[in-house]
Write a protein that holds these residues in place. Sequence first.
Motif, PDB file in Angstrom:
ATOM      1  N   UNK A 202       0.948  -1.209  -0.026  1.00 48.15           N
ATOM      2  CA  UNK A 202       0.097   0.087  -0.044  1.00 48.15           C
ATOM      3  C   UNK A 202       0.806   1.386  -0.086  1.00 48.15           C
ATOM      4  N   UNK A 203       0.692   2.109  -0.939  1.00 51.83           N
ATOM      5  CA  UNK A 203       0.964   3.389  -0.879  1.00 51.83           C
ATOM      6  C   UNK A 203       0.246   4.618  -0.468  1.00 51.83           C
ATOM      7  N   UNK A 204       0.524   5.295   0.558  1.00 53.95           N
ATOM      8  CA  UNK A 204      -0.388   6.152   1.178  1.00 53.95           C
ATOM      9  C   UNK A 204       0.241   7.388   1.308  1.00 53.95           C
ATOM     10  N   UNK A 205      -0.711   8.590   1.642  1.00 52.92           N
ATOM     11  CA  UNK A 205      -0.189   9.794   2.038  1.00 52.92           C
ATOM     12  C   UNK A 205      -1.029  10.073   3.375  1.00 52.92           C
ATOM     13  N   UNK A 206      -0.505  10.876   4.207  1.00 51.68           N
ATOM     14  CA  UNK A 206      -1.243  11.351   5.347  1.00 51.68           C
ATOM     15  C   UNK A 206      -2.414  12.573   4.856  1.00 51.68           C
ATOM     16  N   UNK A 207      -3.358  12.377   5.475  1.00 49.32           N
ATOM     17  CA  UNK A 207      -4.409  13.411   5.377  1.00 49.32           C
ATOM     18  C   UNK A 207      -4.614  14.133   6.606  1.00 49.32           C
ATOM     19  N   UNK A 208      -4.572  15.562   6.312  1.00 49.92           N
ATOM     20  CA  UNK A 208      -4.612  16.489   7.557  1.00 49.92           C
ATOM     21  C   UNK A 208      -5.800  17.437   7.356  1.00 49.92           C
ATOM     22  N   UNK A 209      -6.525  17.612   8.491  1.00 50.50           N
ATOM     23  CA  UNK A 209      -7.625  18.492   8.455  1.00 50.50           C
ATOM     24  C   UNK A 209      -7.349  20.012   8.452  1.00 50.50           C
TER      25      UNK A 209
END
Length: 209
Positions: A202-209
Amino acid sequence: MNRELSKEDVREIYDSEAKYYDFFELIWGFLGLTDLRRKLGKEAHRNILEVGIGTGKNLDYYSSKSKIWGIDLSKEMLKRARKKADRLGKSLGLEIGDAERLPYKNYSFDIVVDSLGLCTYPDPIKALEEMKRVCKKDGIIMLLEHGISNNSLIRKLQYIREERHYKMQGCHLTRNPEELARKAGLAIEKCERTFFGVFYLIKAKAQYN
């Protein structure tokens, strides 16, 4: 399900199995894991943190120009990772530590890798949130995991085997790494699965509010 193993229980299991771990990896490699490790290595560069580095199986595939940090509960696993890094001439800093309480500052690493660890953490979402915290905002989180199959027969066998396997190995067979990543607030860019969907990259990026 029997009681949840403590982190010390898991540490003892992997300390005792460290000398055999790479032998089992030969079998998993034929099932597609080695190919996923190569693909992970192509994505990982610059400053890398590998959570659950174990015996350092991914070190073969990281660029020699990268600076690598590794953390694991098992002292015996880390000893083998150190020997491997020295043999390969890779820059590697190691420490014993807890994936759910990473001892690093926010936004410290370009790439955060977790390698076959989500199956063992008592709170895998907490561990993923920690990986997100220490990853730079423009960084990447790579998860090389095993989990629930997308084949109905294998999935049934995993559920049958789950309790005994966890008691013996401290490892859950039926977790879904992709679902866990989403629940932890990661934006999945790519998910590749092999061996009837048991192994995940899995390749992912962090999500920030």
